[in-house]
Design a protein around this motif. Structure first.
Motif, short mmCIF file in Angstrom:
data_model
loop_
_atom_site.label_atom_id
_atom_site.label_comp_id
_atom_site.label_asym_id
_atom_site.label_seq_id
_atom_site.Cartn_x
_atom_site.Cartn_y
_atom_site.Cartn_z
N THR A 38 -22.74 19.28 0.53
CA THR A 38 -22.60 17.94 1.14
C THR A 38 -23.23 16.83 0.30
O THR A 38 -23.36 15.70 0.78
CB THR A 38 -23.21 17.92 2.56
OG1 THR A 38 -24.52 18.49 2.49
CG2 THR A 38 -22.37 18.69 3.54
N SER A 39 -23.62 17.13 -0.94
CA SER A 39 -24.28 16.10 -1.74
C SER A 39 -23.47 15.48 -2.88
O SER A 39 -23.79 14.37 -3.30
CB SER A 39 -25.61 16.64 -2.30
OG SER A 39 -25.36 17.70 -3.22
N GLN A 41 -20.58 13.87 -3.28
CA GLN A 41 -20.07 12.50 -3.07
C GLN A 41 -21.20 11.49 -2.91
O GLN A 41 -21.10 10.36 -3.35
CB GLN A 41 -19.20 12.45 -1.82
CG GLN A 41 -17.87 13.14 -1.98
CD GLN A 41 -17.27 13.45 -0.62
OE1 GLN A 41 -17.57 14.47 -0.02
NE2 GLN A 41 -16.45 12.54 -0.13
N ALA A 42 -22.30 11.93 -2.29
CA ALA A 42 -23.44 11.03 -2.08
C ALA A 42 -24.04 10.62 -3.43
O ALA A 42 -24.36 9.44 -3.65
CB ALA A 42 -24.49 11.72 -1.21
N VAL A 45 -21.88 8.06 -5.08
CA VAL A 45 -22.06 6.70 -4.55
C VAL A 45 -23.26 6.03 -5.24
O VAL A 45 -23.20 4.88 -5.66
CB VAL A 45 -22.22 6.72 -3.02
CG1 VAL A 45 -22.68 5.36 -2.49
CG2 VAL A 45 -20.93 7.14 -2.35
N THR A 152 -22.07 13.58 5.01
CA THR A 152 -22.16 13.27 3.57
C THR A 152 -22.47 11.81 3.31
O THR A 152 -23.27 11.48 2.43
CB THR A 152 -20.82 13.65 2.90
OG1 THR A 152 -20.59 15.03 3.14
CG2 THR A 152 -20.85 13.41 1.42
N THR A 153 -21.86 10.90 4.08
CA THR A 153 -22.13 9.47 3.89
C THR A 153 -23.60 9.18 4.14
O THR A 153 -24.25 8.44 3.39
CB THR A 153 -21.26 8.64 4.86
OG1 THR A 153 -19.91 9.08 4.71
CG2 THR A 153 -21.36 7.16 4.58
N GLU A 154 -24.14 9.81 5.20
CA GLU A 154 -25.55 9.59 5.54
C GLU A 154 -26.48 10.20 4.48
O GLU A 154 -27.57 9.68 4.24
CB GLU A 154 -25.85 10.18 6.92
CG GLU A 154 -25.15 9.44 8.04
CD GLU A 154 -25.31 10.12 9.38
OE1 GLU A 154 -25.77 9.48 10.32
OE2 GLU A 154 -25.00 11.32 9.47
N GLY A 156 -25.97 10.04 1.42
CA GLY A 156 -26.06 8.94 0.46
C GLY A 156 -27.03 7.86 0.91
O GLY A 156 -27.85 7.38 0.13
N TYR A 157 -26.97 7.49 2.21
CA TYR A 157 -27.89 6.46 2.73
C TYR A 157 -29.35 6.89 2.55
O TYR A 157 -30.19 6.11 2.15
CB TYR A 157 -27.68 6.22 4.23
CG TYR A 157 -26.36 5.64 4.63
CD1 TYR A 157 -25.56 4.95 3.72
CD2 TYR A 157 -25.90 5.78 5.95
CE1 TYR A 157 -24.34 4.42 4.11
CE2 TYR A 157 -24.69 5.25 6.34
CZ TYR A 157 -23.90 4.59 5.42
OH TYR A 157 -22.69 4.07 5.81
#
Ligand code: SF4
Length: 467
Positions: A38-39, A41-42, A45, A152-154, A156-157
């Protein structure tokens, strides 16, 4: 002063900006656990925006989901067979090197399943907020941490800001009185809880497990219970820290030491629900009534006792579809159901005490003919300890496969799969359609129950072996 629950205490300590009717709270994150799936794509970004990782000292990466469990592919120079897995492993290595993230890599002796190495290294501590791009981050709540899975988006956050946008969950007390009977385990307990409260019973809530039966559990057992909170729909599960927690953590590499340890324990002692704390929801469970459990359907709430039968739910189309997938009939008895595969592993049940429980059944016995049994320790440290204690030899002598650590057959991303139509008794946490392979039929149970089924080749009450 208003009485607060354990969850509220940890939440309040981490609110950077409180929530409003229009906006979620901004929550500070103490520990971010990262893995290879899950990392990617993060990190992309961050790269695209020219951002660094905000707090490298609060970020720890490992690889587990897609890593091979075959020794030759890790230490023997053989390439990782599955191209998708090899790519994810390589990408995490590249990303961690580029951003300076501490990575317990493929050959690191501290590597293991992300929810096992956090506690093992002492990075998981009471009162922390912990996140990871995996649902079973709830495991870390066994230490009195507020720990939950993120997308995954989180990921990145959190890498970029060390913060997360969150709506405050509601609270749910699961009070477990009495003591578990002999031969009944923490896995049976949590399956029974989910059976009673349902797979949506905890939706929108953080569970606090409490009561004498919870206090009597070891840390390994508390982790098993908290691990499956998500299967009951909850955002997280927590247990108040106590002497058992401190005994587990003391001396671990990332745990505080000396005067810092003493100060930490004083603080951690305040992390319990105040008398009079009000919960949005509460259930009471009597541990003494629980028996060895097994799932029969395609979610963990479809569960019964090993001595029980598949229930009848006329007119329930979802239930009928689940039974059709599982090849089971209403009223069919679970005991004596043949199994073809046994999986002892995963972040639910691959700790040393789980392997000891399985070895107790398998010692001096053989895996039944026609059954494939796979034993996958949760970390390389657990693997070494199991080998030193002779447990690995018990499994090998019985005819089971003894593997390197990883998620393995919990979800089969590394190629450890169950064939279509086969029944696999598994110590993991999810029995969804296709979770262990297309058409695979998963029966969730404890390590002792899985080992008993390995010997008999059929679903078996483990107490038959534990005289
Ligand atoms: S063992 Fe299964 S549930 Fe646990 S982290 Fe790995 S894939 Fe997720």
């Amino acid at each position: 002063m208003t009485a607060k629950s354990l969850f509220e205490k940890v939440w309040d300590r981490h609110v950077v900006v409180p929530e409003t009717p229009d906006t979620p709270a901004i929550l500070y994150i103490d520990l971010h656990l990262v893995h290879e799936v899950t990392s990617p794509q993060a990190f992309d970004v961050l790269r695209a925006r020219g951002l660094p990782v905000r707090r490298l000292d609060r970020t720890l990466a490992t690889m587990d989901h897609s890593t091979p469990t075959d020794r030759a592919q890790i230490f023997g120079g053989a390439p990782i067979k599955l191209e998708s897995a090899a790519k994810q492993v390589r990408q995490l290595e590249v990303n961690c090197a580029e951003f300076g993230v501490n990575l317990l890599g493929l050959r690191d002796e501290r590597r293991g399943i992300v929810h096992i190495i956090g506690p093992e290294q002492g990075a998981t501590q009471p009162g922390k907020t912990i996140v990871c791009g995996d649902s079973h981050t709830s495991t870390h709540g066994a230490f009195g941490a507020l720990a939950f899975g993120i997308g995954t988006t989180e990921v990145g956050y959190v890498l970029a800001t060390q913060c997360l946008l969150q709506r405050k969950p509601r609270t749910f007390a699961v009070d477990v009185r009495g003591r578990l009977p002999a031969g009944v385990t923490a896995k049976d307990l949590v399956l029974a809880i989910i059976g009673q409260t349902g797979v949506n019973g905890g939706t929108g809530h953080v569970i606090e497990y409490r009561g004498p039966a919870i206090e009597a559990l070891s840390m390994d057992e508390r982790m098993t219970v908290c691990n499956m909170s998500i299967e009951g729909g909850a955002r997280a599960g927590m247990v108040a820290p106590d002497a058992t927690t401190y005994a587990y953590l003391k001396g671990r590499p990332c745990a505080p030491a000396g005067a810092d340890w003493d100060a930490a324990v004083v603080d951690w002692d305040t992390l319990r629900s105040d008398p009079g704390a009000v919960f949005d929801k509460q259930v009471h469970i009597d541990a003494a009534t629980i028996e060895p459990m097994i799932t029969f359907g395609t979610n963990p709430g479809m569960v019964t006792t090993i001595g029980g039968a598949v229930p009848e739910r006329p007119g329930d189309a979802v239930f009928a579809k689940a039974l059709a997938y599982m090849g089971l009939q209403p009223g069919e008895r679970m005991a004596e159901k043949p199994v073809q595969v046994v999986f002892i592993g995963s972040c639910t049940n691959a700790r040393l005490s789980d392997l000891e429980a399985a070895a107790k059944v398998l010692r001096g016995r053989k895996v039944a003919s026609g059954v494939r049994a796979l034993v996958v320790p949760g970390s390389q440290q657990i693997k070494r300890e199991a080998e030193q204690l002779g447990l690995a030899q018990v499994f090998i002598d019985a005819g089971a496969e003894w593997r390197e650590s990883g998620c393995s057959m919990c979800l089969g991303m590394n190629g450890d799969l169950v064939d279509a139509g086969q029944y696999c008794i598994s110590t993991s946490n999810r029995n969804f359609e296709g979770r262990q392979g297309i058409g695979a039929r998963t029966l969730l149970a404890s390590p002792a129950s899985a080992a008993a089924a390995a010997v008999r080749g059929r679903v078996t009450d483990p107490r038959e072996f534990l005289g």
